[in-house]
Design a protein around this motif. Sequence first.
Motif, PDB file in Angstrom:
ATOM      1  N   HIS A  13       1.371  -1.501   0.271  1.00  0.00           N
ATOM      2  CA  HIS A  13      -0.394  -0.056   0.073  1.00  0.00           C
ATOM      3  C   HIS A  13       0.907   1.257  -0.051  1.00  0.00           C
ATOM      4  N   SER A  14       0.017   2.490  -0.804  1.00  0.00           N
ATOM      5  CA  SER A  14       1.389   3.319  -0.475  1.00  0.00           C
ATOM      6  C   SER A  14       1.228   3.985   1.218  1.00  0.00           C
ATOM      7  N   GLN A  15      -0.038   3.886   2.059  1.00  0.00           N
ATOM      8  CA  GLN A  15       0.186   4.386   3.047  1.00  0.00           C
ATOM      9  C   GLN A  15       1.279   3.517   3.974  1.00  0.00           C
ATOM     10  N   GLU A  17       4.104   2.434   2.262  1.00  0.00           N
ATOM     11  CA  GLU A  17       5.432   3.072   1.233  1.00  0.00           C
ATOM     12  C   GLU A  17       5.806   4.317   2.202  1.00  0.00           C
ATOM     13  N   LEU A  18       4.666   5.899   2.135  1.00  0.00           N
ATOM     14  CA  LEU A  18       4.509   6.873   2.928  1.00  0.00           C
ATOM     15  C   LEU A  18       5.326   6.302   4.616  1.00  0.00           C
TER      16      LEU A  18
END
Length: 152
Positions: A13-15, A17-18
């Motif tokens: 998920h991009s979350q 990665e962030l």
Amino acid sequence: MYSELQQKKPFAHSQEELYLSLIRTADMLTRHSSRLLKEVGISHAQYNVMRILRGAGADGLPCGEISARLITRDPDVTRLLDRLATRGLVERGRSTGDRRVVSAKITEAGLALLADLDRPILDGHKEQFQLLAEGEIREMLERLTKIRENLG
């Protein structure tokens, strides 16, 4: 981010990665100040306590208030204060209004140490964020505040 972590597959998920990117960036940002603080024999938490007490002024603050103001939570503010007091950077005493309350305040030696650190710490921050325009910095601050408010 993939190459930095030597990761072979995309993040789920991009979350995720962030989150990892924020943690890694925070670690990299603290390295400069860590070197400076190590040279004078104090930790980030102790530096944070000293800055809080400098801002509190001559009256100082009770331990609970110091704890509430810390940037990163430390469960043992008493131990932090003990170490700083041993070095003569802070002093503690009973409150005149309520003898059960122990307050701490920064000493002249503590103020002098902070004064010596102010310029190199600020210069480090300026260097770290030199690639960002003021508007970008303000935008990042707003977004990080929004995240903290959601978590708070």
